[in-house]
Design an enzyme around this catalytic site. Structure first.
Site, PDB file in Angstrom:
ATOM      1  N   TYR A 183      -2.458  20.047 -12.058  1.00  0.00           N
ATOM      2  CA  TYR A 183      -1.142  20.643 -11.811  1.00  0.00           C
ATOM      3  C   TYR A 183      -0.246  20.587 -13.044  1.00  0.00           C
ATOM      4  O   TYR A 183       0.589  21.465 -13.251  1.00  0.00           O
ATOM      5  CB  TYR A 183      -0.424  19.898 -10.677  1.00  0.00           C
ATOM      6  CG  TYR A 183      -0.728  20.401  -9.289  1.00  0.00           C
ATOM      7  CD1 TYR A 183      -2.009  20.356  -8.779  1.00  0.00           C
ATOM      8  CD2 TYR A 183       0.287  20.906  -8.485  1.00  0.00           C
ATOM      9  CE1 TYR A 183      -2.282  20.797  -7.503  1.00  0.00           C
ATOM     10  CE2 TYR A 183       0.022  21.347  -7.198  1.00  0.00           C
ATOM     11  CZ  TYR A 183      -1.262  21.296  -6.709  1.00  0.00           C
ATOM     12  OH  TYR A 183      -1.521  21.732  -5.446  1.00  0.00           O
ATOM     13  N   LYS A 211     -14.954  13.676  -7.781  1.00  0.00           N
ATOM     14  CA  LYS A 211     -16.105  14.538  -8.094  1.00  0.00           C
ATOM     15  C   LYS A 211     -16.752  13.938  -9.345  1.00  0.00           C
ATOM     16  O   LYS A 211     -16.903  14.596 -10.383  1.00  0.00           O
ATOM     17  CB  LYS A 211     -15.603  15.985  -8.299  1.00  0.00           C
ATOM     18  CG  LYS A 211     -16.690  17.018  -8.451  1.00  0.00           C
ATOM     19  CD  LYS A 211     -17.449  17.343  -7.168  1.00  0.00           C
ATOM     20  CE  LYS A 211     -18.594  18.275  -7.454  1.00  0.00           C
ATOM     21  NZ  LYS A 211     -19.504  18.465  -6.300  1.00  0.00           N
ATOM     22  N   ASP A 247     -16.580  17.265  -1.957  1.00  0.00           N
ATOM     23  CA  ASP A 247     -17.250  18.277  -1.125  1.00  0.00           C
ATOM     24  C   ASP A 247     -17.751  17.628   0.171  1.00  0.00           C
ATOM     25  O   ASP A 247     -17.570  18.155   1.277  1.00  0.00           O
ATOM     26  CB  ASP A 247     -18.373  19.000  -1.888  1.00  0.00           C
ATOM     27  CG  ASP A 247     -19.288  18.074  -2.685  1.00  0.00           C
ATOM     28  OD1 ASP A 247     -19.032  16.849  -2.729  1.00  0.00           O
ATOM     29  OD2 ASP A 247     -20.281  18.574  -3.259  1.00  0.00           O
ATOM     30  N   ASP A 253      -4.195  18.150  -2.159  1.00  0.00           N
ATOM     31  CA  ASP A 253      -3.530  19.355  -1.642  1.00  0.00           C
ATOM     32  C   ASP A 253      -4.459  20.057  -0.654  1.00  0.00           C
ATOM     33  O   ASP A 253      -4.071  20.418   0.457  1.00  0.00           O
ATOM     34  CB  ASP A 253      -3.177  20.284  -2.813  1.00  0.00           C
ATOM     35  CG  ASP A 253      -2.541  21.578  -2.333  1.00  0.00           C
ATOM     36  OD1 ASP A 253      -1.631  21.498  -1.484  1.00  0.00           O
ATOM     37  OD2 ASP A 253      -2.971  22.665  -2.784  1.00  0.00           O
ATOM     38  N   ASP A 263      -4.289  20.086   3.927  1.00  0.00           N
ATOM     39  CA  ASP A 263      -4.224  21.252   4.832  1.00  0.00           C
ATOM     40  C   ASP A 263      -5.431  21.246   5.774  1.00  0.00           C
ATOM     41  O   ASP A 263      -5.324  21.595   6.950  1.00  0.00           O
ATOM     42  CB  ASP A 263      -4.204  22.572   4.048  1.00  0.00           C
ATOM     43  CG  ASP A 263      -2.793  23.059   3.732  1.00  0.00           C
ATOM     44  OD1 ASP A 263      -1.888  22.216   3.557  1.00  0.00           O
ATOM     45  OD2 ASP A 263      -2.596  24.298   3.656  1.00  0.00           O
TER      46      ASP A 263
HETATM   47  C1  IPM Z   1       2.085  21.362  -1.020  1.00  0.00           C
HETATM   48  C2  IPM Z   1       2.205  22.738  -1.641  1.00  0.00           C
HETATM   49  C3  IPM Z   1       2.607  22.619  -3.088  1.00  0.00           C
HETATM   50  C4  IPM Z   1       1.497  21.900  -3.833  1.00  0.00           C
HETATM   51  C5  IPM Z   1       2.932  23.957  -3.785  1.00  0.00           C
HETATM   52  C6  IPM Z   1       3.927  24.778  -3.021  1.00  0.00           C
HETATM   53  C7  IPM Z   1       3.454  23.725  -5.172  1.00  0.00           C
HETATM   54  O1  IPM Z   1       1.010  23.431  -1.463  1.00  0.00           O
HETATM   55  O2  IPM Z   1       3.098  20.636  -1.040  1.00  0.00           O
HETATM   56  O3  IPM Z   1       1.050  21.041  -0.465  1.00  0.00           O
HETATM   57  O4  IPM Z   1       0.518  22.526  -4.246  1.00  0.00           O
HETATM   58  O5  IPM Z   1       1.630  20.681  -4.025  1.00  0.00           O
HETATM   59 MN    MN Z   2      -0.425  22.450  -0.106  1.00  0.00          MN
END
Ligand code: IPM
Ligand code: MN
Ligand code: NAD
Length: 366
Positions: free
Chosen positions: A141, A188, A220, A244, A248
């Protein structure tokens, strides 16, 4: 108890979910006789519209002067084609870095009333209670050099120093000590040098925590294990990009991305935000699930204000509303009893909180 909270509603559903989180924090303040003060500032696309930049100096200054920051979400399709450093998302990354919050805590819990909401089988998710500890200020990042020659070539740098790995590892092990005492470090290391360093440093730091079990897992393999055997995990320690993506994915355990909360800690001022984004597909329609934002407010009470009982009251209020059958659209299914809007959900949690808190006060009084 006095708290100065900077509120950054941001874009899309951000303002809708943050106003419900603020409503609940106001209720905590009123019910317990605290003095919580809220100060709102623009960030992301909203700040670009008003001030031409995704993180205006006044917004950052207000954050730095407060006890905690509560953020909704950033990101607007209208600004997706801007150069990277002018995008709404750059404002959030700049804020995280300026606050210095290197540890992003993202819990994923299977709430019993929501077991049927998961696309996974109820017997797979039941009992899951894991915490992703995502390194937030390093890796690809922020790594330099980076660059884009449009249409021809682009590159990024994944980079970690031993120091960055050490401090997030200490954070993960300290958190694990207060939980089920197991850390899964995700990397990884079979391919990446950064992961090789990650694994070496984590292994070394782990020796300072003999009562916590450490295992290493490739990312993975972890992404598969998260959805086939999520109860395997307690604390998942990982670098920025992997965290990240895995967080999700972990949302399927809780039934909806709208349920997940997060705390970004370890710096000058702590930052609280739901895991989800600005959800442009449902923005402005009072449809979004505010429970991730409200649960982030509970994390604020726990981590910044050290108000553990109040944090638990908010979590109990969320649990009660779910048990009573109320669902926002993202959680509604065939058997749903009551489908409610964003603001109705906030008001249901507020009412449940009044009950839960009064019961606790009455209990302490006898
Ligand atoms: C998160 C988001 C952010 C990230 C983006 C919006 C910069 O996806 O907070 O998970 O990648 O950290
Ligand atoms: Mn995110
Ligand atoms: P998203 O998280 O905004 O949405 C993904 C899906 O989940 C969508 O279908 C959306 O409707 C649904 N969803 C998300 N939050 C919800 C909620 N509270 N209630 C009900 N449903 C919800 O991810 P995306 O669509 O990939 O990204 C949209 C924008 O958000 C992009 O600009 C992205 O950069 C940004 N983003 C910001 C953050 C943040 O501010 N922390 C996090 C992730 C994405």
């Amino acid at each position: 108890m006095r708290l100065k909270i900077t509120v950054l509603p941001g874009d899309g559903v951000g303002p809708e979910v943050t106003s419900e989180a603020v409503r609940v924090l106001r209720a905590v303040s009123d019910l317990n006789g605290y003095d919580f003060q809220f100060d709102e500032h623009p960030i992301g696309g909203e700040a670009i519209h008003r001030h031409g930049t995704p993180l205006p100096a006044a917004t950052l200054e207000a954050c730095l002067q407060s006890d905690a920051v509560l953020l909704g979400a950033v990101g607007t399709p209208a600004f997706d084609s801007l150069p990277r450093e002018q995008k709404p998302e750059a404002g959030l990354l700049h804020l995280r870095r300026s606050l210095g919050c290197y540890a992003n805590l993202r819990p994923a819990v299977a709430h019993d009333p929501l077991l049927e909401n998961s696309p996974l089988k109820a017997e797979v998710v039941r009992g899951t209670d894991l915490l992703i500890v995502r390194e937030l200020l390093g890796g690809i990042y922020f790594g330099e050099p980076r660059g884009l020659d449009p249409g021809r070539d682009a590159f990024n740098t994944m980079r970690y120093s031993a120091h960055e790995i050490e401090r997030i590892t200490h954070m993960a092990f300290q958190l694990a000590r207060a939980r089920r005492r197991k850390v899964t470090s995700v990397d990884k290391a079979n391919v990446l040098e950064t992961s090789q360093l990650w694994r070496d440093v984590v292994t070394r730091v782990a020796q300072e925590y003999p009562n916590v079990k450490l295992e290493h897992m490739y990312v993975d393999s972890c992404s598969m294990r998260l959805v086939t055997d999520p109860t395997h995990f307690d604390v998942v320690l990982t670098e920025n990009l992997f965290g990240d993506i895995l967080s999700d994915e972990a949302a399927v355990i809780s039934g909806s991305l709208g349920m997940l909360a997060s705390a970004s800690v370890g710096g000058k001022v702590d930052l609280y935000e739901p895991v989800h984004g600005s959800a442009p597909d449902i923005a402005g329609r009072n449809l979004a699930n505010p429970l991730g934002a409200i649960a982030s407010a509970a994390m604020l009470l726990r981590h910044t204000a050290k108000l553990e009982e109040d944090a638990q009251d908010v979590e109990a209020a969320i649990a009660r509303v779910l048990r009573d059958g109320y669902r926002t659209a993202d959680l509604a299914r065939g058997g749903t009893r009551f489908t409610v809007t964003t603001s109705e959900m906030g008001s249901l949690v507020e009412n449940a909180l009044a009950d839960v808190t009064q019961q606790r006060h009455a209990y302490h009084a006898v």
